[in-house]
Every structure is written in structure tokens, then in C-alpha cells.
Motif scaffolding. Structure first.
Motif, PDB file in Angstrom:
ATOM      1  N   LYS A 132      -1.662   6.588  14.026  1.00 59.15           N
ATOM      2  CA  LYS A 132      -1.213   5.379  13.340  1.00 59.15           C
ATOM      3  C   LYS A 132      -1.129   4.206  14.325  1.00 59.15           C
ATOM      4  O   LYS A 132      -0.840   4.394  15.495  1.00 59.15           O
ATOM      5  CB  LYS A 132       0.149   5.608  12.689  1.00 59.15           C
ATOM      6  CG  LYS A 132       0.144   6.701  11.636  1.00 59.15           C
ATOM      7  CD  LYS A 132       1.532   6.947  11.109  1.00 59.15           C
ATOM      8  CE  LYS A 132       1.520   8.003  10.005  1.00 59.15           C
ATOM      9  NZ  LYS A 132       1.025   9.293  10.499  1.00 59.15           N
ATOM     10  N   SER A 161       0.829  -1.201   0.000  1.00 62.26           N
ATOM     11  CA  SER A 161       0.000   0.000   0.000  1.00 62.26           C
ATOM     12  C   SER A 161       0.867   1.256   0.000  1.00 62.26           C
ATOM     13  O   SER A 161       2.070   1.200   0.271  1.00 62.26           O
ATOM     14  CB  SER A 161      -0.894   0.011   1.241  1.00 62.26           C
ATOM     15  OG  SER A 161      -0.145   0.343   2.400  1.00 62.26           O
ATOM     16  N   LEU A 163      -0.989   5.092   4.530  1.00 65.81           N
ATOM     17  CA  LEU A 163      -2.424   5.073   4.838  1.00 65.81           C
ATOM     18  C   LEU A 163      -2.908   6.443   5.302  1.00 65.81           C
ATOM     19  O   LEU A 163      -4.054   6.814   5.055  1.00 65.81           O
ATOM     20  CB  LEU A 163      -2.725   4.006   5.893  1.00 65.81           C
ATOM     21  CG  LEU A 163      -2.381   2.572   5.454  1.00 65.81           C
ATOM     22  CD1 LEU A 163      -2.797   1.578   6.521  1.00 65.81           C
ATOM     23  CD2 LEU A 163      -3.040   2.230   4.127  1.00 65.81           C
ATOM     24  N   VAL A 215      -6.264  -7.164   9.383  1.00 59.62           N
ATOM     25  CA  VAL A 215      -5.104  -8.044   9.175  1.00 59.62           C
ATOM     26  C   VAL A 215      -5.400  -9.432   9.728  1.00 59.62           C
ATOM     27  O   VAL A 215      -5.106 -10.448   9.088  1.00 59.62           O
ATOM     28  CB  VAL A 215      -3.850  -7.444   9.846  1.00 59.62           C
ATOM     29  CG1 VAL A 215      -2.726  -8.473   9.930  1.00 59.62           C
ATOM     30  CG2 VAL A 215      -3.383  -6.206   9.088  1.00 59.62           C
ATOM     31  N   ASP A 246       3.709   2.994   8.210  1.00 61.96           N
ATOM     32  CA  ASP A 246       2.288   3.190   7.927  1.00 61.96           C
ATOM     33  C   ASP A 246       1.873   2.591   6.581  1.00 61.96           C
ATOM     34  O   ASP A 246       1.230   3.238   5.762  1.00 61.96           O
ATOM     35  CB  ASP A 246       1.952   4.694   7.959  1.00 61.96           C
ATOM     36  CG  ASP A 246       0.442   4.938   8.044  1.00 61.96           C
ATOM     37  OD1 ASP A 246      -0.264   4.065   8.598  1.00 61.96           O
ATOM     38  OD2 ASP A 246      -0.020   5.989   7.565  1.00 61.96           O
ATOM     39  N   LYS A 247       2.258   1.328   6.381  1.00 63.13           N
ATOM     40  CA  LYS A 247       1.900   0.659   5.137  1.00 63.13           C
ATOM     41  C   LYS A 247       1.455  -0.775   5.394  1.00 63.13           C
ATOM     42  O   LYS A 247       1.856  -1.401   6.381  1.00 63.13           O
ATOM     43  CB  LYS A 247       3.090   0.649   4.159  1.00 63.13           C
ATOM     44  CG  LYS A 247       3.413   2.009   3.559  1.00 63.13           C
ATOM     45  CD  LYS A 247       4.475   1.880   2.480  1.00 63.13           C
ATOM     46  CE  LYS A 247       4.744   3.229   1.815  1.00 63.13           C
ATOM     47  NZ  LYS A 247       5.715   3.102   0.701  1.00 63.13           N
ATOM     48  N   LEU A 248       0.627  -1.287   4.474  1.00 58.84           N
ATOM     49  CA  LEU A 248       0.210  -2.686   4.461  1.00 58.84           C
ATOM     50  C   LEU A 248       1.024  -3.446   3.423  1.00 58.84           C
ATOM     51  O   LEU A 248       1.312  -2.912   2.341  1.00 58.84           O
ATOM     52  CB  LEU A 248      -1.275  -2.805   4.124  1.00 58.84           C
ATOM     53  CG  LEU A 248      -2.277  -2.348   5.181  1.00 58.84           C
ATOM     54  CD1 LEU A 248      -3.652  -2.160   4.548  1.00 58.84           C
ATOM     55  CD2 LEU A 248      -2.360  -3.349   6.332  1.00 58.84           C
ATOM     56  N   SER A 262       0.578  -7.933   6.399  1.00 59.07           N
ATOM     57  CA  SER A 262       1.124  -7.373   7.635  1.00 59.07           C
ATOM     58  C   SER A 262       1.020  -5.860   7.570  1.00 59.07           C
ATOM     59  O   SER A 262       0.906  -5.267   6.481  1.00 59.07           O
ATOM     60  CB  SER A 262       2.580  -7.801   7.838  1.00 59.07           C
ATOM     61  OG  SER A 262       3.381  -7.363   6.750  1.00 59.07           O
ATOM     62  N   TYR A 263       1.041  -5.246   8.746  1.00 57.58           N
ATOM     63  CA  TYR A 263       0.980  -3.778   8.812  1.00 57.58           C
ATOM     64  C   TYR A 263       2.116  -3.291   9.682  1.00 57.58           C
ATOM     65  O   TYR A 263       2.354  -3.816  10.780  1.00 57.58           O
ATOM     66  CB  TYR A 263      -0.352  -3.323   9.402  1.00 57.58           C
ATOM     67  CG  TYR A 263      -0.384  -1.840   9.728  1.00 57.58           C
ATOM     68  CD1 TYR A 263      -0.393  -0.880   8.706  1.00 57.58           C
ATOM     69  CD2 TYR A 263      -0.383  -1.393  11.044  1.00 57.58           C
ATOM     70  CE1 TYR A 263      -0.404   0.480   9.005  1.00 57.58           C
ATOM     71  CE2 TYR A 263      -0.401  -0.045  11.355  1.00 57.58           C
ATOM     72  CZ  TYR A 263      -0.409   0.895  10.328  1.00 57.58           C
ATOM     73  OH  TYR A 263      -0.415   2.238  10.609  1.00 57.58           O
ATOM     74  N   ASP A 264       2.850  -2.319   9.184  1.00 58.60           N
ATOM     75  CA  ASP A 264       3.934  -1.711   9.953  1.00 58.60           C
ATOM     76  C   ASP A 264       3.556  -0.267  10.259  1.00 58.60           C
ATOM     77  O   ASP A 264       3.448   0.562   9.340  1.00 58.60           O
ATOM     78  CB  ASP A 264       5.247  -1.768   9.166  1.00 58.60           C
ATOM     79  CG  ASP A 264       6.432  -1.314  10.007  1.00 58.60           C
ATOM     80  OD1 ASP A 264       6.539  -0.102  10.268  1.00 58.60           O
ATOM     81  OD2 ASP A 264       7.228  -2.189  10.425  1.00 58.60           O
ATOM     82  N   LEU A 293      -7.334  -1.673  11.582  1.00 59.64           N
ATOM     83  CA  LEU A 293      -6.312  -2.329  10.773  1.00 59.64           C
ATOM     84  C   LEU A 293      -5.920  -3.681  11.396  1.00 59.64           C
ATOM     85  O   LEU A 293      -5.678  -4.649  10.688  1.00 59.64           O
ATOM     86  CB  LEU A 293      -5.078  -1.440  10.658  1.00 59.64           C
ATOM     87  CG  LEU A 293      -5.240  -0.184   9.786  1.00 59.64           C
ATOM     88  CD1 LEU A 293      -3.971   0.660   9.830  1.00 59.64           C
ATOM     89  CD2 LEU A 293      -5.563  -0.574   8.346  1.00 59.64           C
TER      90      LEU A 293
END
Length: 729
Positions: free
Chosen positions: A119, A111, A114, A167, A188-190, A182-184, A163
Motif C-alpha cells: 500500500k 472508494s 483498494l 492523484v 487504503d482508500k481514495l 486524496s489517497y490515505d 496512485l
């Protein structure tokens, strides 16, 4: 029951002690039987211990009669950091080259930022949409379909979803889809990725456009770019599976629910198996419906409600008529249950036969068996992981708990019951024949294949680990030029296989030799119960060590086995090509070898085998086929072993020996009547039991006799005292 009197007459006789000593002598024949039984059991256990070692050796001999044990290849790479290699038994020795032009990779979809103000995993979908400029709306649940190499699944994304929950929902179905996310929060990305690489690696995402939402789920919420619109359809069932839920599965007793509308009341029976659908059906057949014109139903929030013919709300009073603490009406009244339907809900608990539901899309189809134990989750997962699912079609439960098919293809979906019986499973889904047009925004990503040049020939693979010409390759990074690979026979591996085989053989004959030559201490017999009582624990242990010794001394089965084992190694193998080695001694394996002027092995070793390491390794390196033939040859003649290799001989010999020992001593779960020593034990047990009956009777007779004597002496003493008194004594 015998009444035992002990010395009441004043005779001073200890009856219990006297009887005990008399019985000790009487028990001697039974004690001898018990000692015989114990000796047999010790012998049986020693047989079984040896048999377990023979079984292990037989399995090893079986492996050693396979050609693969002598065909190990060693492969080396001049650049292990780029290409690592191992050889298999079918690899052809020689020099090869491999150039890695491209590595295989998984499919990925990443992504953009976001962009929510706060966040983290708790970020809501609505928070992401709220940060858009210009502002967009995301007020309605939207379908997200995730597909991969294994299948497809769909979930409804709500504005209130986080989120973290998104996930979790996607990853909980990764075994069906082959896609993880996964989300970090830091960046701030998937990150969507496939669990497979190459063409098998796929990440297919699609979101259905929903009226009322101006924000697109893929591009505006998940920030996945590159989507393209795809026309498709949805088809929904009208069976709210909430109705299939039990009202209260924890009920211990039957309850009576009374419903009153207007002046009409009706009672309904509810037990642990009663479902919402069943109750609603009963209500709508009762006076509540016929007299008051009211109908019961579950509303969109799955709450029990009533309405009249004009769909106007009707007020009802519910009460529990049972005099106990259970109040079943509380399950149906305010605060309303707002049922969350688990996918473990049964399709139809009343099915008496197995049905077969067929779902077909274009040329792809899946058949699903449905019986009274099949859940809605079973059906959904079967569809989504099938050939139908791999097209991108998915089944799911919507927010109204109806089953829905999402179909981003131009083919129609058909459902049929394939069983020709009165029961029909299709009504349980209440699928409409009407499809609803839908537009899906789709993103499709595919992994890349590894591209290599093997000796100049181009090849492609879905993973970075692959096999060419019997060589296992693992490509680690691309190379600008070819990496040289060399394959040779793995002398060390073959040598280690043979040495381990010889070592285990030597261990086996050492064990057998020890038992057949073990000293027999004839003066040390199994202890009787009375002997044990008079000894200390360490004395018992020392005694039994000698009593157990020699149980298999001079045993004919084992002595014959030793002779056959030695012969298997020393006898030449016939039928081999002219010029080939005919016996193991020619390749450095014998009962006696000379190495550097020193002699190892003699007749005193009772058949132990020695290896001339240098001679054996030289034979393996120069004549591997001859070495293999000495072990694996098999002329298939049952009446002779002359044409069999040593491993073949020993495997057959071990199998025969196992059979002989098992016939004599059985195995751990054998019944006594199935083997010789067991039959002897069974016969001894019968004789011991007979003696127990005789001894019990004898002991009773002894006590009766001593009791009678005591009574008689007491009577005499009383008469004597009386006479003395009468005579003025």
C-alpha cells in the motif's frame, strides 16, 4: 584646454588658492539663486506632505457621506455554536428565528479498500488489479473522465500509473473540474470531493470500456461502487501533435541533415524552428521519395521511420554535414526520442489571422479564439471548462498525441471554423466525421443543500453561509428547534466611525496650524556648498532644521482652508425636517463641550473638535436618521454649502483644497511647467545655468591672467640673471 602654472616664477603666489577666493566672491549671486531654489523646493515638499494628508482625509470624508457608515446593525444569536450571525446596513432591526434542518455538504465519492499487497502512493494500477479474485486483466490504457461544477477533463490511465501520479493528474485539473482527490495509505482508500457544496457540488466519474480489459477502471481498480453504463461516442483527430514539436529549439545555427537510402542522398535544412512535420513533408517531396519510393513518418512511439509503398520498413542513414559540435541527426536516430508532447505545443505557428473554433454538443457550445500563439492546452482547457465540458464532454491528447473528444451523451459533436477567411483551422486537428460508439461506466454524486426555516419560512441554500433579510448567517450544525436572532442598530460601530472621523479632522487641522504658525528663522538660509564643506554633519542637520522652518508660515491658502474647515463644522445645516437637529453641537460635537462640569475646548485650540460621548451615543441610539442627516445631506447646490451635511462639506472642501495646493506645488510626477513653484524652479535653474557658464569663463580668464603674469615674471628673472652674468656679477 588652459595650461595652469602655479607659482613657478618663485613669487610665492598660490594661484589655485587665489583663484578659489576670487571665484568665491564671484559665485555669491549664483549661491543666492541656489538658496532661493532650495527654499522653494522645501516649501514645495511641505505643501505636498500636507496635500497627502488632505487626500487621506478627503477619502475618509467621502466614506462618511455614505449612508452605510451610519446604518451598521448588530446581530446576535442565542446559540453561536449552531448559528452565527452578523448584521448588514440593510438589516431591519427586530427579533427573528432560524432553524437548521440540514447542512450543505460537498459531493463525495469514496472508494472501497483498494487491496493491493503493497500500500502507498507508489502502488501501481496493475498491483490493484493483480490482487483481484478472480483475476482480471488491465493491460490497455483506459480513459477516466472527471467532471464537476466547473467543467470536465479526461486522462488516460495506464497499467503502470501509480496512485500518486493518478492523484496528481486529477488534482492538477481541479481548477477546471472543481473536483479533488486524496489517497490515505493507512485506510487504503481514495476520497473524491467537490470544491463546492450544494447543487453546485458535483463529482462525476466515468470510465470508457476498453476491449481487452476485463477489469473496469471505476469498479475494479478505483473501487467506486454505484456505477451505471452510459452509451456515448468518441471522435479522434489524426494529427499527431508530436509533429508540431521543434526538432531542436536550442539550435544556435542552421544545420544540414543528409539522409541516404539506397544510392540516393538528399540534404535538408534544420534550424531552431523546424518541426517534425516540416522535415517529414520536405523528405516526402525529395528524391528520397521520388527515386527510392520511401516515405518518412512518425511511428506510434513518435520515432522517425521510413517505409516503402508496401509499408515495409526501409533502412536510412542520417548524418550531420556541419563541422561543429551540434549533431542534429542524434535527435532523430537511435536511441529514438520517443517524444512526449507537452500541451504547450502550438496549434499553428504560421497563422497570420485569428481564427474562431466552435465546438458544439447539443444546444451547448463554446467559441475558442486561435492564433499563432494558441497551444493545444489552451484549446483543451477552454473546451473542458465550458458549457460543453459541464455536460461531461471532454477533450484530451491520447497516447498517440492526437486530440480526442470523449462524449458520454447522446448528442453529436460538431466542430466549425467561424471565421470567413481563406485560412481554416480545422485541418490542424484533422478531425474525422466518424464517431466511435463507446460505453462509459458512470458514477454521479451531488452535494446537499442547506435547509433552514427562517421565521417558519422554508429556504434552501448551496452553502452554509447565506443572507436573509440583510442578516448574514453561518449554519454550523443542525438544530432541533429555532435559534433566536436579535438585530439592533450598532451604536458602538456608528460612534466609532464618527469618532475616527473627528480624530482625523483634528489631526489635519493640527498639522495645518503647526505649519502656518511655525517660526521663521530668517538668519538661517539654505547652506551653500562652501558652507557645507566647513561644517560637521550634526551642525548641518541642526542648521537645516531651522532653515526649513516656517516655509508655510502665514500661508494664505492654508489659512483660508482653516477658516473654511471650522465653518463647515460650526454652520447649521438647512433644509432638514422640522424638529430635527440642525448642527453637530446638538448631538455633542463642538469646539467646546461641558462634561460633568468640566469644559473641554476653547478658542486657543484653533478649531479642534470635541465629543460629548454620552450625548452622541444617546443621539445615535434614539435618532440615528437625524445623526446621519447631519453628515450626509447634500442639496446639490454648487453655489452654497448651507444645505450640505458636514461630511459632504468637508469632502468637497478637501477636494477643492487639493486642487489649489496641486496647482501651486504639483505632485510627485508633475512636470515643472504644470504648477507655480515648478515654474519658479525652472526659471531659477536657467539663471543658475547661465551663471555657471559665466563663472566658468571668469575662472578661465583668471587662470590665463595669472599664467601670463607668471610667464612674464619668469622672463624678467631670466633677463636679470643674464645681465648680472654679463656685468661680471
Amino acid at each position: 584646454m588652459v595650461t595652469r602654472l602655479n607659482g613657478f616664477s618663485g613669487t610665492g603666489i598660490d594661484i589655485d588658492d587665489t583663484v578659489k577666493k576670487l571665484m568665491m566672491a564671484a559665485r555669491m549671486p549664483q549661491d543666492k539663486l541656489k538658496q532661493q531654489k532650495q527654499s522653494i523646493e522645501w516649501q514645495r515638499d511641505d505643501y505636498r506632505t500636507i496635500n497627502s494628508k488632505i487626500m487621506a482625509f478627503r477619502d475618509l470624508a467621502f466614506n462618511m457621506k455614505l449612508q452605510s457608515s451610519y446604518q451598521s446593525k448588530k446581530a446576535t444569536s442565542t446559540d453561536e455554536s449552531s448559528v452565527s450571525v452578523t448584521g448588514t446596513s440593510v438589516a431591519t432591526p427586530g427579533n427573528y428565528s432560524l432553524q437548521v434542518d440540514k447542512l450543505a455538504s460537498a459531493a463525495t465519492a469514496t472508494s472501497g479498500l483498494l487491496g493491493a499487497t503493497v500500500k502507498g502512493a507508489d502502488t501501481k494500477v496493475s498491483d490493484i488489479v493483480g490482487a483481484l479474485t478472480p483475476a482480471k486483466t488491465f493491460a490497455s490504457n483506459t480513459l477516466l473522465t472527471i467532471g464537476g461544477s466547473k467543467g470536465t477533463t479526461s486522462i488516460e490511465v495506464k497499467p503502470t500509473d501509480t496512485l500518486g501520479s493518478l492523484v496528481s493528474s486529477i488534482n492538477s485539473k481541479s481548477s477546471i473540474t472543481g473536483v479533488n482527490v486524496s489517497y490515505d495509505a493507512t485506510i487504503d482508500k481514495l476520497f473524491f470531493t467537490s470544491t463546492s457544496t450544494g447543487k453546485a457540488g458535483q463529482v462525476n466519474l466515468s470510465a470508457k470500456n476498453v476491449a481487452g480489459n476485463t477489469a473496469d477502471l471505476l469498479t475494479d481498480v478505483l473501487k467506486i461502487s454505484g456505477g451505471t453504463p452510459q452509451a456515448g461516442t468518441t471522435i479522434s483527430g489524426t494529427n499527431n501533435f508530436a509533429g508540431s514539436l521543434q526538432i531542436d529549439s536550442s539550435l544556435k545555427s542552421t544545420q544540414t541533415l543528409r539522409i541516404k537510402i539506397g544510392s540516393t542522398t538528399a540534404d535538408f535544412t534544420i534550424d531552431k524552428d523546424t518541426t517534425y512535420d516540416k522535415l517529414i513533408s520536405d523528405i516526402n517531396k525529395s528524391a528520397i521519395s521520388t527515386t527510392e519510393g520511401a516515405k518518412a513518418y512518425l511511428d506510434s512511439n513518435n520515432n522517425l521511420k521510413f517505409k516503402d509503398a508496401g509499408d515495409n520498413p526501409v533502412t536510412a542513414t542520417l548524418s550531420d554535414q556541419n563541422d561543429d559540435t551540434t549533431k542534429v541527426n542524434s535527435k532523430l536516430t537511435t536511441p529514438a526520442p520517443n517524444l512526449d508532447v507537452p500541451t504547450s505545443t502550438l496549434i499553428d505557428r504560421n497563422l497570420t489571422t485569428t481564427k474562431q473554433l466552435r465546438v458544439k454538443v447539443g444546444s451547448a457550445s463554446v467559441d475558442i479564439s486561435i492564433d499563432k500563439t494558441t497551444t493545444i492546452a489552451n484549446v483543451i482547457d477552454a473546451i473542458n471548462s465550458s458549457a460543453v465540458g459541464k455536460l461531461g464532454v471532454s477533450a484530451y491528447l491520447d497516447s498517440n498525441h492526437n486530440i480526442v473528444f470523449s462524449n458520454p451523451t447522446t448528442d453529436s459533436i460538431t466542430l466549425t471554423d467561424e471565421k470567413d477567411s481563406a485560412a481554416n483551422v480545422l485541418p490542424q486537428f484533422k478531425m474525422s466525421s466518424t464517431t466511435t460508439p463507446a460505453t462509459f461506466n458512470q458514477v454521479k454524486k451531488e452535494g446537499t443543500q442547506a435547509e433552514v426555516q427562517f421565521n417558519g419560512a422554508i429556504a434552501k441554500y448551496d452553502t452554509n453561509s447565506f443572507t436573509i433579510n440583510g442578516i448574514n448567517f453561518t449554519a454550523k450544525k443542525t438544530t432541533s428547534s429555532a435559534v433566536d436572532v436579535n438585530v439592533i442598530g450598532d451604536t458602538d460601530s456608528i460612534y466609532n466611525n464618527i469618532k475616527n472621523f473627528i480624530d482625523k479632522y483634528n489631526e489635519l487641522i493640527d498639522t495645518i496650524n503647526t505649519k502656518v504658525n511655525e517660526k521663521k528663522y530668517r538668519d538661517y538660509t539654505p547652506l551653500t556648498d562652501s558652507q557645507r564643506e566647513s561644517m560637521k554633519d550634526d551642525q548641518i542637520t541642526a542648521w537645516e532644521a531651522k532653515a526649513k522652518s516656517g516655509t508655510l508660515r502665514g500661508d494664505m491658502i492654508l489659512n483660508q482652508a482653516l477658516t473654511n474647515l471650522r465653518s463647515s463644522f460650526s454652520s447649521p445645516i438647512t433644509g432638514l425636517p422640522s424638529g430635527s437637529a440642525k448642527s453637530l453641537s446638538e448631538i455633542g460635537i463642538s469646539t467646546s463641550v461641558t462634561i460633568g462640569g468640566a469644559i473641554s475646548g476653547s478658542y486657543l485650540d484653533n478649531g479642534k473638535i470635541y465629543i460629548d460621548d454620552n450625548k452622541l451615543k444617546k443621539a445615535i441610539a434614539e435618532n440615528p436618521d437625524q445623526v446621519m442627516a447631519l453628515f450626509v445631506s447634500d442639496d446639490k447646490l454648487k453655489e452654497s454649502t448651507a444645505g450640505d451635511g458636514v461630511a459632504t462639506r468637508l469632502n468637497n472642501l478637501a477636494s477643492s483644497l487639493i486642487g489649489k495646493i496641486t496647482a501651486r506645488a504639483g505632485i510627485s510626477n508633475s512636470v515643472d511647467t504644470s504648477y507655480t513653484l515648478g515654474k519658479s524652479t525652472k526659471e531659477l535653474n536657467k539663471r543658475i545655468d547661465d551663471w555657471t557658464t559665466k563663472l566658468d569663463a571668469l575662472q578661465t580668464r583668471y587662470y590665463n591672467q595669472f599664467t601670463a603674469m607668471e610667464k612674464y615674471i619668469t622672463q624678467m628673472q631670466a633677463q636679470s640673471a643674464q645681465l648680472t652674468q654679463q656685468m661680471g656679477g
